[in-house]
Design a protein around this motif. Structure first.
Motif, PDB file in Angstrom:
ATOM      1  N   ALA A  64      59.763  54.523  32.509  1.00 57.11           N
ATOM      2  CA  ALA A  64      58.604  54.906  31.694  1.00 57.11           C
ATOM      3  C   ALA A  64      58.553  56.415  31.518  1.00 57.11           C
ATOM      4  CB  ALA A  64      57.320  54.395  32.344  1.00 57.11           C
ATOM      5  N   GLN A  65      58.847  57.162  32.572  1.00 51.57           N
ATOM      6  CA  GLN A  65      58.848  58.616  32.480  1.00 51.57           C
ATOM      7  C   GLN A  65      59.980  59.107  31.590  1.00 51.57           C
ATOM      8  OE1 GLN A  65      56.480  60.708  33.887  1.00 51.57           O
ATOM      9  NE2 GLN A  65      57.470  62.213  32.550  1.00 51.57           N
ATOM     10  N   VAL A  66      61.135  58.479  31.700  1.00 52.04           N
ATOM     11  CA  VAL A  66      62.269  58.836  30.843  1.00 52.04           C
ATOM     12  C   VAL A  66      61.912  58.606  29.380  1.00 52.04           C
ATOM     13  CG1 VAL A  66      64.602  58.122  30.164  1.00 52.04           C
ATOM     14  CG2 VAL A  66      64.064  58.502  32.579  1.00 52.04           C
ATOM     15  N   PHE A  67      61.233  57.498  29.111  1.00 48.33           N
ATOM     16  CA  PHE A  67      60.804  57.206  27.740  1.00 48.33           C
ATOM     17  C   PHE A  67      59.914  58.330  27.217  1.00 48.33           C
ATOM     18  CE2 PHE A  67      57.891  55.586  24.591  1.00 48.33           C
ATOM     19  CZ  PHE A  67      58.695  54.824  23.757  1.00 48.33           C
ATOM     20  N   ARG A  68      58.937  58.738  28.017  1.00 47.45           N
ATOM     21  CA  ARG A  68      58.014  59.785  27.577  1.00 47.45           C
ATOM     22  C   ARG A  68      58.736  61.105  27.342  1.00 47.45           C
ATOM     23  NH1 ARG A  68      54.500  57.237  31.397  1.00 47.45           N
ATOM     24  NH2 ARG A  68      55.157  58.688  33.026  1.00 47.45           N
ATOM     25  N   ASP A  69      59.703  61.415  28.210  1.00 48.36           N
ATOM     26  CA  ASP A  69      60.358  62.722  28.157  1.00 48.36           C
ATOM     27  C   ASP A  69      61.484  62.807  27.127  1.00 48.36           C
ATOM     28  OD1 ASP A  69      58.662  63.470  30.173  1.00 48.36           O
ATOM     29  OD2 ASP A  69      60.154  63.315  31.779  1.00 48.36           O
ATOM     30  N   HIS A  70      62.162  61.687  26.867  1.00 42.79           N
ATOM     31  CA  HIS A  70      63.409  61.759  26.106  1.00 42.79           C
ATOM     32  C   HIS A  70      63.447  60.922  24.830  1.00 42.79           C
ATOM     33  CE1 HIS A  70      65.549  63.927  29.310  1.00 42.79           C
ATOM     34  NE2 HIS A  70      64.912  63.144  30.160  1.00 42.79           N
ATOM     35  N   HIS A  71      62.481  60.035  24.635  1.00 46.33           N
ATOM     36  CA  HIS A  71      62.601  59.070  23.538  1.00 46.33           C
ATOM     37  C   HIS A  71      62.814  59.737  22.184  1.00 46.33           C
ATOM     38  CE1 HIS A  71      61.984  55.321  21.348  1.00 46.33           C
ATOM     39  NE2 HIS A  71      61.222  56.012  20.520  1.00 46.33           N
ATOM     40  N   GLY A  72      61.985  60.714  21.855  1.00 45.97           N
ATOM     41  CA  GLY A  72      62.091  61.336  20.537  1.00 45.97           C
ATOM     42  C   GLY A  72      63.434  61.979  20.289  1.00 45.97           C
ATOM     43  N   ARG A  73      63.924  62.734  21.285  1.00 43.35           N
ATOM     44  CA  ARG A  73      65.211  63.425  21.100  1.00 43.35           C
ATOM     45  C   ARG A  73      66.356  62.421  21.006  1.00 43.35           C
ATOM     46  NH1 ARG A  73      65.395  68.717  25.049  1.00 43.35           N
ATOM     47  NH2 ARG A  73      63.263  69.434  24.704  1.00 43.35           N
ATOM     48  N   VAL A  74      66.324  61.397  21.855  1.00 44.30           N
ATOM     49  CA  VAL A  74      67.399  60.405  21.839  1.00 44.30           C
ATOM     50  C   VAL A  74      67.423  59.675  20.501  1.00 44.30           C
ATOM     51  CG1 VAL A  74      68.169  58.225  22.841  1.00 44.30           C
ATOM     52  CG2 VAL A  74      67.482  60.099  24.337  1.00 44.30           C
ATOM     53  N   LEU A  75      66.244  59.264  20.025  1.00 45.88           N
ATOM     54  CA  LEU A  75      66.196  58.550  18.758  1.00 45.88           C
ATOM     55  C   LEU A  75      66.650  59.442  17.611  1.00 45.88           C
ATOM     56  CD1 LEU A  75      65.520  55.930  17.348  1.00 45.88           C
ATOM     57  CD2 LEU A  75      63.157  56.718  17.110  1.00 45.88           C
ATOM     58  N   ALA A  76      66.269  60.708  17.643  1.00 42.79           N
ATOM     59  CA  ALA A  76      66.706  61.636  16.607  1.00 42.79           C
ATOM     60  C   ALA A  76      68.216  61.741  16.579  1.00 42.79           C
ATOM     61  CB  ALA A  76      66.076  63.008  16.840  1.00 42.79           C
ATOM     62  N   ARG A  77      68.818  61.853  17.759  1.00 43.66           N
ATOM     63  CA  ARG A  77      70.279  61.948  17.849  1.00 43.66           C
ATOM     64  C   ARG A  77      70.938  60.691  17.286  1.00 43.66           C
ATOM     65  NH1 ARG A  77      74.855  64.555  17.274  1.00 43.66           N
ATOM     66  NH2 ARG A  77      76.469  63.941  18.727  1.00 43.66           N
ATOM     67  N   LEU A  78      70.395  59.534  17.616  1.00 44.80           N
ATOM     68  CA  LEU A  78      70.980  58.273  17.149  1.00 44.80           C
ATOM     69  C   LEU A  78      70.848  58.129  15.638  1.00 44.80           C
ATOM     70  CD1 LEU A  78      69.764  55.894  19.971  1.00 44.80           C
ATOM     71  CD2 LEU A  78      72.122  56.582  19.527  1.00 44.80           C
ATOM     72  N   ILE A  79      69.697  58.519  15.092  1.00 42.48           N
ATOM     73  CA  ILE A  79      69.512  58.420  13.641  1.00 42.48           C
ATOM     74  C   ILE A  79      70.511  59.316  12.922  1.00 42.48           C
ATOM     75  CG2 ILE A  79      67.919  58.915  11.742  1.00 42.48           C
ATOM     76  CD1 ILE A  79      65.640  58.108  13.626  1.00 42.48           C
ATOM     77  N   SER A  80      70.739  60.514  13.472  1.00 44.19           N
ATOM     78  CA  SER A  80      71.678  61.435  12.826  1.00 44.19           C
ATOM     79  C   SER A  80      73.099  60.884  12.857  1.00 44.19           C
ATOM     80  CB  SER A  80      71.618  62.805  13.505  1.00 44.19           C
ATOM     81  OG  SER A  80      72.135  62.752  14.819  1.00 44.19           O
ATOM     82  N   VAL A  81      73.450  60.139  13.903  1.00 40.37           N
ATOM     83  CA  VAL A  81      74.795  59.575  14.030  1.00 40.37           C
ATOM     84  C   VAL A  81      74.943  58.292  13.214  1.00 40.37           C
ATOM     85  CG1 VAL A  81      76.423  58.505  15.636  1.00 40.37           C
ATOM     86  CG2 VAL A  81      75.249  60.607  16.275  1.00 40.37           C
ATOM     87  N   LEU A  82      73.904  57.427  13.295  1.00 41.04           N
ATOM     88  CA  LEU A  82      74.000  56.109  12.669  1.00 41.04           C
ATOM     89  C   LEU A  82      73.555  56.105  11.220  1.00 41.04           C
ATOM     90  CD1 LEU A  82      72.536  53.988  15.624  1.00 41.04           C
ATOM     91  CD2 LEU A  82      74.935  54.420  15.103  1.00 41.04           C
ATOM     92  N   GLY A  83      72.666  57.046  10.859  1.00 39.97           N
ATOM     93  CA  GLY A  83      72.185  57.090   9.488  1.00 39.97           C
ATOM     94  C   GLY A  83      71.295  55.935   9.104  1.00 39.97           C
ATOM     95  N   ASP A  84      70.659  55.307  10.093  1.00 39.59           N
ATOM     96  CA  ASP A  84      69.832  54.130   9.825  1.00 39.59           C
ATOM     97  C   ASP A  84      68.722  54.065  10.865  1.00 39.59           C
ATOM     98  OD1 ASP A  84      68.879  51.347   9.998  1.00 39.59           O
ATOM     99  OD2 ASP A  84      70.462  50.917   8.537  1.00 39.59           O
ATOM    100  N   PHE A  85      67.459  54.140  10.412  1.00 37.46           N
ATOM    101  CA  PHE A  85      66.329  54.112  11.337  1.00 37.46           C
ATOM    102  C   PHE A  85      66.307  52.830  12.154  1.00 37.46           C
ATOM    103  CE2 PHE A  85      64.324  57.600   8.968  1.00 37.46           C
ATOM    104  CZ  PHE A  85      63.650  58.241   9.978  1.00 37.46           C
TER     105      PHE A  85
END
Length: 413
Positions: A5-26
């Motif tokens: 839960a703490q990892v989600f709060r701290d890292h979710h936005g950055r991780v998702l941003a990185r994945l969107i930039s790589v995958l090109g699909d929300f």
């Protein structure tokens, strides 16, 4: 699973941003990240949390994305593109996550989308806020925000909008939406809408970090340093806003020795530079209000006349109902609670007050100051029913109970 839960709060936005930039699909990025969280929930209790959980999640989600794509042959081209993307080397899953967040803020704030959709989509997908949290920031129903996000994703997909930083000449047009995202991200961190913490410090810190990057990127835009100044001046009070037990401490009751004077000084310097560069916009005016508070050595020395004047200018510049509420509060502090109550009534009749527990709190505070204890208690009850943050609700309950205890016999509701 507290660690996850703490990892989600701290890292979710950055991780998702990185994945969107790589995958090109929300949608693919979100689904793959959900798979990675499920894998983490299964493995981390036995193996422990990785040294860099964000990097672990990116690597795992990327692998899950490839698995998902391979199951659908129509995505064969995407598999080839992903295969050509550099992979985190084996044994290096704990590499730090690259910060693509601000770049994707600009990508999401594409002019093809309505401004409200730009901001809602970015807060939800890249800011890490829930749909309910975004809805409360916008003061609209949750279903409204959900629809905006779904339509925005579909438009990005159907129009083939690329997930990359736009050309330099296109940045100013997208800047207001990006600033709104950072401002609202900080707003949620400053006073969490739900939960048992008043302050989500990680969101405040992230918003300030992003505002600093934005200032480095576009230093000549006056509202950019003004936004950073506002965040710094507001966040400077953080240590004084709760006591040792996590209970809310109001601005007049705060120990001003706990305010971060280095942040105040930096914020004031940025504000002065912004005001010299051009006329004050919404962030400049709000930063000026925060600076007036910071300049007051004690609560009773606060220049409420100046603050009410600044809020009047802000109300002219924006249609935000929260600005109208804050203007009414400032006028009431400057000219007396009876005047504040009249202004609240006028705004209510005009439909310009926000549907927020803060409206009832302001009314209760003014009513208590003019010895209308019964009506104040009713207003506190309304605020308590609307407040979703436990710390705020407990504070309001204490205020109501203290009011009832102090009311003369026969005047209690």
């Amino acid at each position: 699973m507290t660690d996850l839960a703490q990892v989600f709060r701290d890292h979710h936005g950055r991780v998702l941003a990185r994945l969107i930039s790589v995958l090109g699909d929300f949608d693919l990025a979100e689904d793959s990240l959900s798979d990675a969280y499920a894998t983490a929930a299964a493995k981390w209790p036995a193996n422990g949390v990785p040294a860099s959980p964000g990097g672990w999640l990116v690597t795992t989600a990327r692998r899950r994305a490839i698995d998902r794509i391979r199951r659908d042959r129509t995505y064969g081209e995407k598999v080839r593109l992903l295969a050509a993307t550099p992979v985190t080397p084996a044994g290096a899953d704990d590499e730090p996550v690259p910060d693509d967040r601000l770049l994707l803020f600009f990508a999401c704030c594409h002019p093809a989308l309505a401004r409200t959709a730009q901001v809602a989509l970015t807060l939800r997908c890249l800011g890490g806020l829930s749909t309910a949290e975004v809805a409360r920031l916008f003061l609209v129903p949750e279903a409204t925000v959900s629809q905006r996000i779904v339509r925005a994703k579909a438009k990005i997909r159907d129009a083939g909008i690329p997930y990359r930083l736009p050309a330099a000449e296109d940045l100013p047009a997208r800047l207001p939406a990006v600033q709104a995202v950072i401002y609202l991200l900080f707003t949620e961190g400053h006073t969490a809408t739900t939960g048992d913490r008043l302050i989500r410090a990680e969101l405040c810190a992230e918003a300030i970090r992003l505002a600093r990057i934005l200032h480095h990127l576009l230093p000549a835009e006056p509202e950019v340093p003004a936004l950073l100044a506002l965040l710094l001046l507001t966040d400077a009070r953080r240590a004084a806003r709760t006591d040792r037990d996590g209970r809310l401490v109001t601005l007049p009751e705060q120990d001003r020795d706990l305010w971060d004077r280095a942040q105040v000084a930096e914020g004031r310097e940025l504000l002065v530079g912004a005001l010299r560069s051009g006329a004050a916009g919404p962030y400049g005016l709000q930063a000026a209000i925060a600076a007036v508070h910071a300049d007051a050595p004690a609560a009773e020395a606060t220049d409420w006349k100046q603050i009410s004047g600044l809020y009047q200018l802000l109300a002219t510049a924006t249609a935000s109902p929260m600005v109208h509420l804050n203007h009414a509060i400032a006028v009431g502090m400057a000219d007396g609670p009876a005047v504040g109550l009249r202004l609240l009534a006028d705004l209510d009749a005009a439909g310009r007050l926000p549907h927020s527990h803060l409206t009832a709190v302001a009314r209760a505070d003014f009513l208590s100051k003019v010895d209308r204890a019964a009506e104040a208690a009713v207003a506190y009850e309304e605020a308590i029913a609307q407040a979703e943050n436990t710390v705020e609700r407990d504070f309001l309950i204490d205020r109501r109970d203290a009011l009832l205890r102090s009311a003369p016999e026969g005047k209690n509701p």
